[in-house]
Design an enzyme around this catalytic site. Sequence first.
Site: not given
Length: 494
Positions: A41, A158, A37-39, A34-35
């Site tokens: 999953s 963030d 990112g850089t760092f 479902i997602g």
Amino acid sequence: MSHEDVPREIKDEMEQLYEDIEGLRDEYLLLDKIGEGTFSSVYKAEDIKGKVSQRYNSHFWTPGSRYVALKKIYVTSSPQRIYNELNLLYMLTGCTRVAPLCDATRVRDQVIAILPYYPHEEFRNFYRDLPIKGIKMYLWEMLQALSFVHSKGIMHRDIKPTNFLYNPEIGRGVLVDFGLAEMQPDYDRNEVEEDSLASIRDWRSHEQFCPCIVRDTNKQNASSPMVTIQNGKVVHLNNVNGVDLSKGYPKNETRRIKRANRAGTRGFRAPEVLMKCGSQTTKIDIWSVGVILLSLLSRRFPLFQSMDDTDSLLELCTIFGWKKIRKCAALHGLGFEVSGLRHLSENGFPNGLKEFVHKLLDKECTVGTFPDYSIAFETHEYLSQELYDKRSIEPKLPRSTSGEPTMNTEGPHGYELKKYQEEIWSDHYWCFQVLEQCLEFDPQKRSSASELLQSAFFNELNEADVYTDVETTDEDQMSEEDQAVDNDLLLIPG
């Protein structure tokens, strides 16, 4: 999406995860990715035995749900970063508006974190359609989360729509992704003795020092001035070693190199982050909230799209004017000059943020990009009346092309309609007050999350006693055996 609809490559990823983490298959049924990112999953999974969903049931929006979010943190992340994120999440477990760390597993270099699954809507799908009451609830939920986080001395660093999962149907939101979060240092100015120049020098040599935190003390005198370079000339001097910076470059540079944490997402960074202030506080998150609110009111997202810090400052110049940016730079011991660029004025929009939002909305109204039923017309009408019809002392209903009110205020429903319109006008007025408090350039003058929650904008929610207290989770009633297991969460070494 059924399991059969999941792409083959995603199924292969999940199968590999089962192989990498022994025992994972017995605890969680992986359903979909479902997602990413850089760092990390993130996968949607089912808590097979129900241990996590029962222990943290107050955090789950759907009663009886066993769905969880399984976050795989990449091995490219530093051990300290992983430990920091998990430890902060564990510290913040007590608030239902902050995603708790329910479980964590480490096998060699693989780290898995388990959080509740929140059935939310993507920001892009609702930001243009959220009415002012919806904006109020969205902001209320976000500020409640930040008020709790900041009370622990934690800066999220963030804040952006993708890190605040919101469900507009039930009016609930949750703050996620603390990968860049950190504790706010203690900037205690009382530690410096009033008459000790040596102590001042020691303090200014500290890596986190920024002139902005001593500007209101008696230390700004002839014995300890500050540096600001404008037009190539030294206007002030905070060079404690006595080097004359106005006569070329010194052979051996003695000025402290300006270093600061610049973590965050472009477009949402506060001015003090852009200016490399080393004394950043939780107020950087409040600026990001203001950027989100500006997007909701103007129905534009993303609003700022610069690629670097310099362009980010120029974007702010177009709204607020270069004079305000220069004043902000001076707070942090910097100079700021703009020349040769068109469309940048000294003071920005004469009526500030209201005029900026009106200009964006007016453009869309002119070209017809809003549908006839768009809720954005309420904001446009309010601003049109507020800015350009100063004679009016009460809200007027939007008019049709013939010049007549679009809705009849007479008859049995006239009173309710008039009352509704006045309430919408009042909401807009206070909403823009909140916006200005968030987008204040001086972090010391910028309102805190708890202060914003006391704004008149949220009166109806405060009076309605919408739950505000930190809610105790079932974690407090865990058995000793469960507590022993749960304590292992803090044993991931840094």
